[in-house]
Design a protein around this motif. Structure first.
Motif, PDB file in Angstrom:
ATOM      1  N   ALA A   1     106.029 -65.859  20.293  1.00  0.00           N
ATOM      2  CA  ALA A   1     104.757 -65.281  19.862  1.00  0.00           C
ATOM      3  C   ALA A   1     103.814 -65.082  21.048  1.00  0.00           C
ATOM      4  N   ILE A   2     103.686 -66.095  21.883  1.00  0.00           N
ATOM      5  CA  ILE A   2     102.809 -65.991  23.054  1.00  0.00           C
ATOM      6  C   ILE A   2     103.332 -64.926  24.013  1.00  0.00           C
ATOM      7  N   GLY A   3     104.621 -64.932  24.254  1.00  0.00           N
ATOM      8  CA  GLY A   3     105.214 -63.935  25.146  1.00  0.00           C
ATOM      9  C   GLY A   3     105.044 -62.522  24.635  1.00  0.00           C
ATOM     10  N   PHE A   4     105.202 -62.340  23.333  1.00  0.00           N
ATOM     11  CA  PHE A   4     105.051 -61.006  22.754  1.00  0.00           C
ATOM     12  C   PHE A   4     103.611 -60.509  22.908  1.00  0.00           C
ATOM     13  N   LEU A   5     102.642 -61.362  22.613  1.00  0.00           N
ATOM     14  CA  LEU A   5     101.242 -60.943  22.768  1.00  0.00           C
ATOM     15  C   LEU A   5     100.910 -60.640  24.225  1.00  0.00           C
ATOM     16  N   ARG A   6     101.473 -61.404  25.139  1.00  0.00           N
ATOM     17  CA  ARG A   6     101.257 -61.095  26.565  1.00  0.00           C
ATOM     18  C   ARG A   6     101.860 -59.735  26.913  1.00  0.00           C
ATOM     19  N   ASN A   7     103.053 -59.450  26.373  1.00  0.00           N
ATOM     20  CA  ASN A   7     103.692 -58.156  26.622  1.00  0.00           C
ATOM     21  C   ASN A   7     102.867 -57.013  26.042  1.00  0.00           C
TER      22      ASN A   7
ATOM     23  N   GLY B   1      91.031 -39.829   6.445  1.00  0.00           N
ATOM     24  CA  GLY B   1      90.883 -41.004   5.577  1.00  0.00           C
ATOM     25  C   GLY B   1      91.918 -42.070   5.870  1.00  0.00           C
ATOM     26  N   THR B   2      92.495 -42.037   7.074  1.00  0.00           N
ATOM     27  CA  THR B   2      93.504 -43.025   7.460  1.00  0.00           C
ATOM     28  C   THR B   2      92.892 -43.997   8.459  1.00  0.00           C
ATOM     29  N   ASN B   3      93.726 -44.895   8.964  1.00  0.00           N
ATOM     30  CA  ASN B   3      93.258 -45.888   9.924  1.00  0.00           C
ATOM     31  C   ASN B   3      94.366 -46.175  10.925  1.00  0.00           C
ATOM     32  N   PHE B   4      94.067 -47.068  11.852  1.00  0.00           N
ATOM     33  CA  PHE B   4      95.025 -47.376  12.915  1.00  0.00           C
ATOM     34  C   PHE B   4      96.331 -47.930  12.338  1.00  0.00           C
ATOM     35  N   ARG B   5      96.248 -48.749  11.305  1.00  0.00           N
ATOM     36  CA  ARG B   5      97.465 -49.313  10.695  1.00  0.00           C
ATOM     37  C   ARG B   5      98.341 -48.201  10.119  1.00  0.00           C
ATOM     38  N   ASP B   6      97.728 -47.251   9.416  1.00  0.00           N
ATOM     39  CA  ASP B   6      98.492 -46.131   8.863  1.00  0.00           C
ATOM     40  C   ASP B   6      99.181 -45.347   9.980  1.00  0.00           C
ATOM     41  N   LEU B   7      98.429 -45.100  11.044  1.00  0.00           N
ATOM     42  CA  LEU B   7      98.996 -44.358  12.169  1.00  0.00           C
ATOM     43  C   LEU B   7     100.133 -45.137  12.805  1.00  0.00           C
ATOM     44  N   ARG B   8      99.916 -46.424  13.049  1.00  0.00           N
ATOM     45  CA  ARG B   8     100.969 -47.262  13.645  1.00  0.00           C
ATOM     46  C   ARG B   8     102.228 -47.239  12.785  1.00  0.00           C
ATOM     47  N   ASP B   9     102.062 -47.351  11.466  1.00  0.00           N
ATOM     48  CA  ASP B   9     103.220 -47.346  10.575  1.00  0.00           C
ATOM     49  C   ASP B   9     103.944 -46.001  10.607  1.00  0.00           C
ATOM     50  N   SER B  10     103.211 -44.903  10.784  1.00  0.00           N
ATOM     51  CA  SER B  10     103.867 -43.587  10.843  1.00  0.00           C
ATOM     52  C   SER B  10     104.601 -43.379  12.165  1.00  0.00           C
ATOM     53  N   LEU B  11     104.192 -44.107  13.201  1.00  0.00           N
ATOM     54  CA  LEU B  11     104.843 -43.966  14.506  1.00  0.00           C
ATOM     55  C   LEU B  11     106.075 -44.848  14.633  1.00  0.00           C
ATOM     56  N   ARG B  12     106.136 -45.913  13.862  1.00  0.00           N
ATOM     57  CA  ARG B  12     107.269 -46.834  13.924  1.00  0.00           C
ATOM     58  C   ARG B  12     108.466 -46.194  13.217  1.00  0.00           C
ATOM     59  N   PRO B  13     109.654 -46.266  13.801  1.00  0.00           N
ATOM     60  CA  PRO B  13     110.836 -45.730  13.117  1.00  0.00           C
ATOM     61  C   PRO B  13     110.999 -46.371  11.735  1.00  0.00           C
ATOM     62  N   PRO B  14     111.389 -45.594  10.732  1.00  0.00           N
ATOM     63  CA  PRO B  14     111.517 -46.124   9.371  1.00  0.00           C
ATOM     64  C   PRO B  14     112.434 -47.346   9.327  1.00  0.00           C
ATOM     65  N   GLY B  15     111.986 -48.354   8.603  1.00  0.00           N
ATOM     66  CA  GLY B  15     112.792 -49.551   8.415  1.00  0.00           C
ATOM     67  C   GLY B  15     112.755 -50.543   9.563  1.00  0.00           C
ATOM     68  N   GLN B  16     112.099 -50.188  10.665  1.00  0.00           N
ATOM     69  CA  GLN B  16     112.043 -51.103  11.804  1.00  0.00           C
ATOM     70  C   GLN B  16     110.976 -52.159  11.540  1.00  0.00           C
ATOM     71  N   PRO B  17     111.332 -53.435  11.611  1.00  0.00           N
ATOM     72  CA  PRO B  17     110.332 -54.486  11.375  1.00  0.00           C
ATOM     73  C   PRO B  17     109.360 -54.585  12.549  1.00  0.00           C
ATOM     74  N   THR B  18     108.203 -55.140  12.271  1.00  0.00           N
ATOM     75  CA  THR B  18     107.234 -55.367  13.341  1.00  0.00           C
ATOM     76  C   THR B  18     107.782 -56.425  14.294  1.00  0.00           C
ATOM     77  N   GLY B  19     107.183 -56.513  15.471  1.00  0.00           N
ATOM     78  CA  GLY B  19     107.600 -57.531  16.432  1.00  0.00           C
ATOM     79  C   GLY B  19     107.477 -58.930  15.861  1.00  0.00           C
ATOM     80  N   PHE B  20     106.377 -59.202  15.159  1.00  0.00           N
ATOM     81  CA  PHE B  20     106.200 -60.536  14.597  1.00  0.00           C
ATOM     82  C   PHE B  20     107.137 -60.800  13.428  1.00  0.00           C
ATOM     83  N   ALA B  21     107.516 -59.770  12.679  1.00  0.00           N
ATOM     84  CA  ALA B  21     108.513 -59.966  11.617  1.00  0.00           C
ATOM     85  C   ALA B  21     109.852 -60.375  12.236  1.00  0.00           C
TER      86      ALA B  21
END
Length: 194
Positions: A84-90, A114-134
Protein backbone atom coordinates in the motif's frame (compact mmCIF):
# COMPACT_ATOMS: atom_id res chain seq x y z
CA UNK A 1 1.55 18.06 -47.88
CA UNK A 2 1.73 15.88 -50.99
CA UNK A 3 -0.21 12.65 -51.35
CA UNK A 4 3.03 10.66 -51.12
CA UNK A 5 3.92 12.09 -47.70
CA UNK A 6 0.42 12.20 -46.24
CA UNK A 7 0.15 10.48 -42.87
CA UNK A 8 -2.26 7.60 -42.53
CA UNK A 9 -3.38 5.04 -40.00
CA UNK A 10 -1.44 4.88 -36.76
CA UNK A 11 0.94 7.71 -37.74
CA UNK A 12 -1.97 10.07 -38.33
CA UNK A 13 -3.77 8.98 -35.18
CA UNK A 14 -0.59 9.49 -33.11
CA UNK A 15 -0.17 12.99 -34.55
CA UNK A 16 -3.79 13.85 -33.79
CA UNK A 17 -3.68 12.53 -30.23
CA UNK A 18 -0.39 14.33 -29.56
CA UNK A 19 -1.89 17.54 -30.91
CA UNK A 20 -5.06 17.01 -28.87
CA UNK A 21 -3.00 16.53 -25.71
CA UNK A 22 -1.05 19.73 -26.41
CA UNK A 23 -4.27 21.68 -27.00
CA UNK A 24 -5.78 20.33 -23.77
CA UNK A 25 -2.69 21.30 -21.78
CA UNK A 26 -2.47 24.75 -23.34
CA UNK A 27 -6.16 25.67 -23.60
CA UNK A 28 -8.18 23.39 -21.31
CA UNK A 29 -11.49 21.83 -22.21
CA UNK A 30 -12.99 25.07 -23.55
CA UNK A 31 -10.16 25.36 -26.09
CA UNK A 32 -10.27 21.65 -26.93
CA UNK A 33 -11.95 22.11 -30.31
CA UNK A 34 -11.74 20.13 -33.52
CA UNK A 35 -10.52 23.24 -35.27
CA UNK A 36 -7.64 23.84 -32.83
CA UNK A 37 -6.62 20.19 -32.80
CA UNK A 38 -6.75 19.81 -36.58
CA UNK A 39 -4.64 22.95 -37.03
CA UNK A 40 -2.06 21.73 -34.53
CA UNK A 41 -1.96 18.24 -36.09
CA UNK A 42 -1.68 19.63 -39.62
CA UNK A 43 -4.83 17.90 -40.82
CA UNK A 44 -8.49 18.75 -41.39
CA UNK A 45 -11.54 18.65 -39.14
CA UNK A 46 -13.29 15.99 -41.29
CA UNK A 47 -10.35 13.64 -40.61
CA UNK A 48 -10.99 14.03 -36.88
CA UNK A 49 -14.77 13.68 -37.23
CA UNK A 50 -14.37 10.38 -39.11
CA UNK A 51 -12.46 8.88 -36.18
CA UNK A 52 -14.21 10.65 -33.28
CA UNK A 53 -17.71 11.92 -34.09
CA UNK A 54 -17.92 13.93 -30.85
CA UNK A 55 -15.42 16.11 -29.04
CA UNK A 56 -15.75 14.04 -25.87
CA UNK A 57 -14.87 10.86 -27.81
CA UNK A 58 -11.62 12.52 -28.86
CA UNK A 59 -11.03 13.77 -25.32
CA UNK A 60 -11.39 10.28 -23.84
CA UNK A 61 -9.13 8.80 -26.55
CA UNK A 62 -6.53 11.47 -25.79
CA UNK A 63 -6.67 10.92 -22.04
CA UNK A 64 -6.66 7.14 -22.43
CA UNK A 65 -3.51 7.29 -24.52
CA UNK A 66 -1.67 9.61 -22.15
CA UNK A 67 -2.97 7.87 -19.01
CA UNK A 68 -2.00 4.43 -20.34
CA UNK A 69 1.45 5.68 -21.31
CA UNK A 70 2.15 6.26 -17.61
CA UNK A 71 1.30 2.94 -15.94
CA UNK A 72 1.72 2.82 -12.18
CA UNK A 73 3.45 -0.25 -10.79
CA UNK A 74 1.53 -2.08 -8.08
CA UNK A 75 4.21 -3.52 -5.76
CA UNK A 76 4.09 -7.14 -4.65
CA UNK A 77 6.36 -7.21 -1.60
CA UNK A 78 4.52 -9.91 0.30
CA UNK A 79 3.18 -7.37 2.81
CA UNK A 80 -0.14 -5.53 2.69
CA UNK A 81 1.33 -2.48 4.41
CA UNK A 82 4.45 -2.29 2.23
CA UNK A 83 2.42 -2.79 -0.95
CA UNK A 84 0.00 0.00 0.00
CA UNK A 85 2.75 2.46 0.93
CA UNK A 86 4.79 1.56 -2.15
CA UNK A 87 1.80 1.94 -4.44
CA UNK A 88 0.95 5.40 -3.09
CA UNK A 89 4.58 6.45 -3.49
CA UNK A 90 4.49 5.20 -7.10
CA UNK A 91 1.27 7.13 -7.74
CA UNK A 92 2.83 10.23 -6.21
CA UNK A 93 5.89 9.98 -8.43
CA UNK A 94 4.05 8.99 -11.59
CA UNK A 95 0.70 10.76 -11.55
CA UNK A 96 0.59 13.78 -9.23
CA UNK A 97 1.39 16.28 -11.97
CA UNK A 98 -0.91 14.60 -14.46
CA UNK A 99 -3.81 14.33 -11.99
CA UNK A 100 -3.46 17.97 -10.96
CA UNK A 101 -3.33 19.11 -14.57
CA UNK A 102 -6.28 16.98 -15.66
CA UNK A 103 -8.36 18.12 -12.72
CA UNK A 104 -7.68 21.78 -13.45
CA UNK A 105 -8.08 21.56 -17.24
CA UNK A 106 -11.26 19.49 -17.14
CA UNK A 107 -13.42 21.48 -14.73
CA UNK A 108 -15.63 22.61 -17.62
CA UNK A 109 -15.84 19.06 -18.99
CA UNK A 110 -17.06 17.76 -15.64
CA UNK A 111 -19.56 20.61 -15.40
CA UNK A 112 -20.85 20.15 -18.97
CA UNK A 113 -21.17 16.37 -18.77
CA UNK A 114 -22.31 16.08 -15.15
CA UNK A 115 -19.47 13.62 -14.53
CA UNK A 116 -16.52 13.65 -12.16
CA UNK A 117 -12.95 12.45 -11.87
CA UNK A 118 -14.05 8.99 -10.68
CA UNK A 119 -16.30 8.54 -13.72
CA UNK A 120 -13.47 9.62 -16.00
CA UNK A 121 -10.96 7.34 -14.27
CA UNK A 122 -13.34 4.39 -14.60
CA UNK A 123 -13.82 5.08 -18.33
CA UNK A 124 -10.05 5.15 -18.85
CA UNK A 125 -9.39 1.88 -17.04
CA UNK A 126 -9.61 -1.22 -19.26
CA UNK A 127 -12.91 -3.05 -18.62
CA UNK A 128 -12.73 -5.58 -15.81
CA UNK A 129 -9.32 -4.41 -14.58
CA UNK A 130 -9.32 -4.07 -10.78
CA UNK A 131 -7.94 -0.98 -9.10
CA UNK A 132 -4.43 -1.10 -7.69
CA UNK A 133 -5.77 -1.33 -4.15
CA UNK A 134 -8.21 -4.10 -5.11
CA UNK A 135 -5.20 -6.10 -6.34
CA UNK A 136 -3.24 -5.34 -3.16
CA UNK A 137 -6.15 -6.40 -0.93
CA UNK A 138 -6.79 -9.53 -3.02
CA UNK A 139 -3.18 -10.64 -2.63
CA UNK A 140 -3.28 -9.94 1.12
CA UNK A 141 -6.38 -12.13 1.41
CA UNK A 142 -4.63 -14.92 -0.53
CA UNK A 143 -1.65 -14.70 1.86
CA UNK A 144 -3.95 -14.82 4.88
CA UNK A 145 -2.97 -11.34 6.13
CA UNK A 146 -6.59 -10.24 6.34
CA UNK A 147 -9.85 -12.21 6.40
CA UNK A 148 -11.62 -13.10 3.18
CA UNK A 149 -14.79 -11.04 3.66
CA UNK A 150 -16.77 -8.78 1.38
CA UNK A 151 -15.46 -5.22 1.54
CA UNK A 152 -16.92 -2.11 0.01
CA UNK A 153 -14.92 -0.69 -2.90
CA UNK A 154 -14.96 2.58 -0.95
CA UNK A 155 -12.98 0.96 1.85
CA UNK A 156 -10.62 -0.82 -0.51
CA UNK A 157 -9.82 2.33 -2.51
CA UNK A 158 -9.89 4.74 0.44
CA UNK A 159 -6.12 5.40 0.46
CA UNK A 160 -6.21 6.48 -3.18
CA UNK A 161 -9.25 8.68 -2.64
CA UNK A 162 -7.62 10.35 0.37
CA UNK A 163 -4.37 10.68 -1.58
CA UNK A 164 -6.14 12.37 -4.48
CA UNK A 165 -7.87 14.76 -2.10
CA UNK A 166 -4.59 15.66 -0.38
CA UNK A 167 -2.86 16.18 -3.71
CA UNK A 168 -5.64 18.39 -5.06
CA UNK A 169 -5.86 20.40 -1.84
CA UNK A 170 -2.12 21.07 -1.67
CA UNK A 171 -1.33 21.02 -5.42
CA UNK A 172 2.02 19.40 -4.71
CA UNK A 173 3.49 15.94 -4.10
CA UNK A 174 2.18 14.08 -1.07
CA UNK A 175 4.67 13.47 1.74
CA UNK A 176 5.88 10.05 2.79
CA UNK A 177 4.73 10.88 6.32
CA UNK A 178 1.18 11.51 5.08
CA UNK A 179 1.20 8.27 3.09
CA UNK A 180 2.44 6.22 6.06
CA UNK A 181 -0.06 7.77 8.50
CA UNK A 182 -2.95 7.22 6.12
CA UNK A 183 -2.08 3.55 5.65
CA UNK A 184 -1.19 2.84 9.29
CA UNK A 185 -3.72 4.93 11.19
CA UNK A 186 -6.76 4.87 8.90
CA UNK A 187 -6.76 2.17 6.23
CA UNK A 188 -5.22 -0.89 7.89
CA UNK A 189 -7.37 -0.58 11.04
CA UNK A 190 -10.46 -0.13 8.85
CA UNK A 191 -9.59 -3.17 6.71
CA UNK A 192 -9.01 -5.33 9.75
CA UNK A 193 -12.26 -4.20 11.37
CA UNK A 194 -14.34 -5.37 8.41
Amino acid sequence: MSLNTRRRGADLEDAILDAAWAVLIDSGYNGFTFEAIAARAGTSRPVLYRRWPHRDDLLVATLRRHWASRPIEVPDTGSLRADAIGFLRNVDQGRTGLMTLISAQLVEYFRATGTNFRDLRDSLRPPGQPTGFARIVGRAVERGEIPDVTRSPRIIDLPFDLFRNEMLMTMRPVSTEWITETVDLIWLPLLRAT
